[in-house]
Design a protein around this motif. Structure first.
Motif, short mmCIF file in Angstrom:
data_model
loop_
_atom_site.label_atom_id
_atom_site.label_comp_id
_atom_site.label_asym_id
_atom_site.label_seq_id
_atom_site.Cartn_x
_atom_site.Cartn_y
_atom_site.Cartn_z
N PHE A 38 0.83 -1.21 0.00
CA PHE A 38 0.00 0.00 0.00
C PHE A 38 0.86 1.26 0.00
O PHE A 38 0.40 2.33 0.36
CB PHE A 38 -0.92 -0.05 1.23
CG PHE A 38 -2.32 0.42 0.96
CD1 PHE A 38 -3.00 0.05 -0.19
CD2 PHE A 38 -2.99 1.23 1.88
CE1 PHE A 38 -4.28 0.48 -0.44
CE2 PHE A 38 -4.27 1.67 1.65
CZ PHE A 38 -4.93 1.31 0.48
N ASP A 39 2.12 1.10 -0.40
CA ASP A 39 3.03 2.25 -0.49
C ASP A 39 3.32 2.49 -1.97
O ASP A 39 3.86 1.60 -2.64
CB ASP A 39 4.33 1.94 0.27
CG ASP A 39 5.30 3.13 0.26
OD1 ASP A 39 5.06 4.09 -0.49
OD2 ASP A 39 6.30 3.07 1.00
N ASP A 125 1.69 -3.40 3.93
CA ASP A 125 2.82 -2.47 4.09
C ASP A 125 2.31 -1.07 3.75
O ASP A 125 1.55 -0.90 2.80
CB ASP A 125 3.97 -2.86 3.14
CG ASP A 125 5.22 -2.01 3.40
OD1 ASP A 125 5.36 -1.48 4.52
OD2 ASP A 125 6.05 -1.88 2.48
N THR A 126 2.71 -0.09 4.54
CA THR A 126 2.17 1.26 4.37
C THR A 126 3.27 2.29 4.13
O THR A 126 4.44 2.06 4.47
CB THR A 126 1.39 1.68 5.64
OG1 THR A 126 2.30 1.64 6.76
CG2 THR A 126 0.21 0.76 5.91
N PRO A 127 2.88 3.44 3.55
CA PRO A 127 3.87 4.48 3.30
C PRO A 127 4.22 5.25 4.58
O PRO A 127 3.45 5.23 5.54
CB PRO A 127 3.17 5.41 2.31
CG PRO A 127 1.72 5.17 2.49
CD PRO A 127 1.55 3.79 3.02
N PRO A 128 5.35 5.94 4.57
CA PRO A 128 5.76 6.71 5.75
C PRO A 128 5.11 8.09 5.79
O PRO A 128 5.79 9.11 5.71
CB PRO A 128 7.28 6.83 5.56
CG PRO A 128 7.47 6.79 4.08
CD PRO A 128 6.36 5.95 3.52
N SER A 129 3.80 8.12 5.87
CA SER A 129 3.12 9.41 5.98
C SER A 129 1.79 9.16 6.65
O SER A 129 1.32 8.03 6.71
CB SER A 129 2.90 10.03 4.61
OG SER A 129 2.05 9.20 3.86
N LEU A 130 1.20 10.25 7.14
CA LEU A 130 -0.04 10.09 7.92
C LEU A 130 -1.28 10.27 7.06
O LEU A 130 -2.32 10.66 7.56
CB LEU A 130 -0.05 11.11 9.05
CG LEU A 130 1.07 10.93 10.06
CD1 LEU A 130 1.08 12.07 11.06
CD2 LEU A 130 0.90 9.60 10.78
N GLY A 131 -1.19 10.00 5.77
CA GLY A 131 -2.30 10.28 4.88
C GLY A 131 -3.38 9.21 4.87
O GLY A 131 -3.45 8.35 5.76
N ILE A 132 -4.20 9.28 3.83
CA ILE A 132 -5.35 8.37 3.69
C ILE A 132 -4.92 6.92 3.56
O ILE A 132 -5.58 6.02 4.08
CB ILE A 132 -6.21 8.80 2.47
CG1 ILE A 132 -6.90 10.13 2.79
CG2 ILE A 132 -7.24 7.74 2.11
CD1 ILE A 132 -7.62 10.76 1.61
N LEU A 133 -3.80 6.67 2.88
CA LEU A 133 -3.36 5.28 2.71
C LEU A 133 -3.08 4.64 4.07
O LEU A 133 -3.54 3.54 4.36
CB LEU A 133 -2.12 5.21 1.81
CG LEU A 133 -2.36 5.56 0.33
CD1 LEU A 133 -1.02 5.74 -0.40
CD2 LEU A 133 -3.20 4.49 -0.36
N MET A 134 -2.34 5.35 4.91
CA MET A 134 -2.01 4.77 6.21
C MET A 134 -3.25 4.64 7.10
O MET A 134 -3.46 3.59 7.73
CB MET A 134 -0.95 5.60 6.92
CG MET A 134 -0.23 4.78 7.95
SD MET A 134 -0.22 5.48 9.54
CE MET A 134 1.45 6.06 9.59
N THR A 135 -4.06 5.67 7.14
CA THR A 135 -5.23 5.58 8.02
C THR A 135 -6.22 4.53 7.51
O THR A 135 -6.84 3.83 8.31
CB THR A 135 -5.93 6.95 8.20
OG1 THR A 135 -6.03 7.57 6.94
CG2 THR A 135 -5.17 7.84 9.14
N SER A 136 -6.32 4.36 6.19
CA SER A 136 -7.18 3.30 5.65
C SER A 136 -6.67 1.93 6.08
O SER A 136 -7.46 1.05 6.43
CB SER A 136 -7.18 3.30 4.12
OG SER A 136 -7.61 4.50 3.62
#
Ligand code: ADP
Ligand code: MG
Length: 256
Positions: A38-39, A125-136
């Motif tokens: 997911f990154d 796996d998630t990106p290093p940011s607090l955006g929609i991808l990580m919160t989703s």
């Protein structure tokens, strides 16, 4: 299907390395695993030797609601399938901004796969940011694994991610989200710094900290450039043994 999101808003802490080697470790142990990259950087996909230019990612599924199963591809590992990432995914932040169900979409496209019981585990796996991808990804998860670098600045980042986890629980979007564990990465037993960071985390988080410490290892950092896992690149080395031990702890903590 137990869904574990690997998250830390800091980059370079070992999220991708842990996603790859945990997912492959589980698959080697006979578990059926779906890895969701997911990154948008797609390091997990390319690290496993998956072609990231094929334009397959969760993007269409998130945007149009097409089944996520159509984005799943097989890897060269038995029992391990992947939904790769590509740069399109970065557009999701803009495309979904303002939509009321923005952070719930991943959870809902994962549901049919949960229902089908085709997989034992899904690792995101998630990106290093607090955006929609990580919160989703936090909203869709049963629990979150936090890789933490054995450095002082790692501790600062930890309080931030813990706060986000509590916000997601309290917002009602995922009240059952649990902290599945904290994995200490890039541990250097020769330094007092590594030891004191581990002691600090152990004191505050107790059992939530994995017993296994992932050592700082050149072999671990080399392996993605060869498209190999640590089990292939340095079989029987300290890195492979550590990720094997993490896999065992993971299975013990989350029996399938
Ligand atoms: N235990 C380790 N020892 C040495 N290098 C590591 C270790 N774990 C990860 N790395 C390297 O550190 C960098 C960041 O790791 P990565 O897993 O990509 O972090 P993230 O996904 O959190 O950004 C990569 O170059 C990776 O190969
Ligand atoms: Mg990464």
């Amino acid at each position: 299907m137990h869904v574990t999101t690997i998250a830390n808003q800091k980059g370079g802490v070992g999220k991708t390395t842990t996603s790859i080697n945990l997912a492959v470790g589980l698959a080697n142990a006979g578990k059926r695993v779906l890895l969701l990259d997911f990154d948008p950087q797609a390091n997990t996909s390319s690290g496993l030797g998956v072609d990231v230019d094929d334009n397959v990612s969760a993007y269409d599924s998130l945007l149009e609601g097409t089944p996520l199963s159509t984005c799943i591809i097989k890897t060269r590992f038995e029992n391990l399938d992947i939904v790769p990432a590509n740069m399109d995914l970065s557009g999701i932040e803009i495309e979904l901004a303002g939509k009321d169900d923005q952070i719930l979409r991943l959870k809902s496209i994962l549901q049919p796969l949960k229902d089908s019981q085709e997989y034992d585990y899904c690792i995101i796996d998630t990106p290093p940011s607090l955006g929609i991808l990580m919160t989703s990804a936090l909203t869709a998860a049963d629990d979150v694994l936090i890789p933490l670098q054995c450095e002082w600045f790692g501790l600062e980042g930890l309080s931030k991610i813990i706060k986000i986890i509590f916000q997601i629980k309290e917002s009602g979007s995922n009240p059952k989200l649990e902290i599945g564990g904290i994995i200490m990465t890039m541990y250097d037993g020769r330094t007092n710094l590594s030891k004191s960071v581990v002691a600090e985390v152990k004191e505050y988080f107790g059992e939530e900290m994995y017993d296994t410490l992932i050592p700082r290892s050149v072999r671990i950092s080399e392996s993605p450039s060869h498209g190999l896992t640590i089990y292939e690149h340095d079989k029987n080395g300290v890195g492979a043994n550590a990720y094997l031990a993490v896999t065992k702890e993971f299975i013990k903590r989350n029996p399938s």
